[in-house]
Write a protein that holds these residues in place. Structure first.
Motif, PDB file in Angstrom:
ATOM      1  N   LEU A 175       0.954  -1.727   0.301  1.00 14.71           N
ATOM      2  CA  LEU A 175      -0.094   0.278   0.413  1.00 14.71           C
ATOM      3  C   LEU A 175       0.547   1.457  -0.173  1.00 14.71           C
ATOM      4  N   ASP A 176       0.688   2.023  -0.914  1.00 16.79           N
ATOM      5  CA  ASP A 176       1.583   3.533  -0.796  1.00 16.79           C
ATOM      6  C   ASP A 176       0.853   4.534  -1.044  1.00 16.79           C
ATOM      7  N   ASP A 177       1.872   5.447  -0.462  1.00  7.79           N
ATOM      8  CA  ASP A 177       1.568   6.871   0.157  1.00  7.79           C
ATOM      9  C   ASP A 177       0.497   6.639   0.708  1.00  7.79           C
ATOM     10  N   PHE A 178       1.197   5.827   1.930  1.00  8.13           N
ATOM     11  CA  PHE A 178      -0.256   5.566   2.814  1.00  8.13           C
ATOM     12  C   PHE A 178      -0.309   6.854   4.035  1.00  8.13           C
ATOM     13  N   ALA A 232       8.805   3.522   5.401  1.00  2.00           N
ATOM     14  CA  ALA A 232       9.147   5.390   5.738  1.00  2.00           C
ATOM     15  C   ALA A 232       9.837   6.478   4.312  1.00  2.00           C
ATOM     16  N   GLU A 233       8.968   7.056   3.155  1.00  4.19           N
ATOM     17  CA  GLU A 233       9.569   7.559   1.840  1.00  4.19           C
ATOM     18  C   GLU A 233      10.055   9.034   2.404  1.00  4.19           C
ATOM     19  N   GLY A 234      11.401   8.824   1.371  1.00  2.00           N
ATOM     20  CA  GLY A 234      11.967  10.713   0.982  1.00  2.00           C
ATOM     21  C   GLY A 234      12.681  10.755   2.794  1.00  2.00           C
TER      22      GLY A 234
END
Ligand code: C2E
Ligand code: MG
Ligand code: MG
Ligand code: MG
Length: 280
Positions: A175-178, A232-234
């Motif tokens: 699940l992306d961009d949660f 965690a992205e970014g």
């Protein structure tokens, strides 16, 4: 005078609008031939496990270099590809290309491919994934498919059935961009995701912003309770990394460790955070 200024401002906006419409139309037309002309490429961005500092996965990110306009961001061309339906063809190309690239990596490293909600409206999706794996000779367990919650927003039942079929192939569903978009926790009840990716917007406020800390800790707690690892992205700074480590985040992705790069430029060595922090 005021009247003349008003008219000038209006003309300015009119011209800007015209240019935006013209650019979109030009991109729409050019995108149809971009694949055949070899203008599309994939870059890969590593995800690192925080318990071992090892690269676990690399996410495929599409790049388009238009012959006159130069690089066009996926944030601009993916929506156009979705609107025209070109996303079906270029999405299948991305699947094939990403699976093939992954066969040249260590077997412990998976590859992640983003799937557009529009690809779920194509009855050939499951077959395309199966074919991409078979043609590359990649073990299904090494493929992660990243979807956003919009896939579960409408056509719920049909898309859920497709997700179950994909899972049955042995691939992992992420699940992306949660935390952005419509964020209904109900989605977590409806499908047992293999991973959640916490959107960059929340990481950006670490380590100082109270609201960001609260949300990040809540999502990590939710993941822990449900048995779903969180990436965690970014992650851009050593201080963000330290905070995420402290909160028990499983995986990180971001410029601190690596920007997206061509497959041949990937480095699968253990993360050297000290250097990255010093350099960044
Ligand atoms: P995404 O799937 O959430 O991908 C992560 C985006 O964050 C990528 O942007 C990546 O380059 C960027 N990013 C990674 N680390 C950092 C960081 O530390 N700081 C900042 N500021 N940004 C970071 P990119 O490559 O521009 O892609 C944007 C979006 O376009 C992706 O978001 C994804 O939704 C879509 N996209 C890209 N490639 C594909 C594709 O092959 N198929 C589909 N359907 N969508 C794609
Ligand atoms: Mg993604
Ligand atoms: Mg993402
Ligand atoms: Mg994103």
């Amino acid at each position: 005078r005021a009247k003349a200024d008003g008219r000038g401002t209006f003309r300015f906006f009119e011209r800007a609008m015209d240019e935006a419409v013209q650019r979109r139309q030009a991109l729409k037309t050019a995108l149809r031939a971009a694949l055949e002309r070899g203008e599309l490429a994939l870059q890969f961005q590593p995800l690192v496990a925080l318990d071992s500092d090892a690269v676990t996965c690399c996410e495929a990110l599409m790049r388009w270099r238009h012959p006159e306009l130069g690089p066009v961001s996926p944030a601009e061309f993916i929506p156009i590809a979705e609107e025209t339906g070109a996303i079906i063809r270029i999405g299948e190309w991305a699947l094939r290309t990403a699976c093939r690239a992954a066969t040249t990596w260590p077997a412990s490293v998976r590859v992640a491919v983003n799937l557009s909600p529009v690809q779920f409206r194509n009855p050939g999706l499951v077959q395309a994934v199966r074919r991409a794996l078979a043609e590359a000779g990649l073990a299904p367990g090494r493929l992660e498919l990243e979807i956003t919650e919009s896939v579960l927003l409408r056509d719920d039942e049909a898309n859920l059935a497709v997700l179950r079929e994909l899972r049955a192939l042995g691939v992992r569903i992420v699940l992306d961009d949660f935390g952005t978009g419509f964020s209904s926790l109900g989605y977590l009840l409806r499908f047992p995701f293999d991973k959640m990716k916490l959107d960059r917007a929340f990481v950006a406020g670490l380590p100082d912003r109270e609201q960001s800390i609260a949300i990040v800790r809540a999502v990590l707690g939710l993941g822990r309770s449900l048995g779903i690892p969180v990436a965690a992205e970014g992650v851009e700074t050593g201080r963000q990394l330290d905070a995420l480590r402290g909160y028990g985040c499983e995986e990180v992705q971001g410029y601190l460790f690596s920007r997206p790069v061509p497959s041949a430029a990937l480095d699968f060595g253990r993360a050297k955070w000290a250097d990255a922090v010093a350099a960044g």
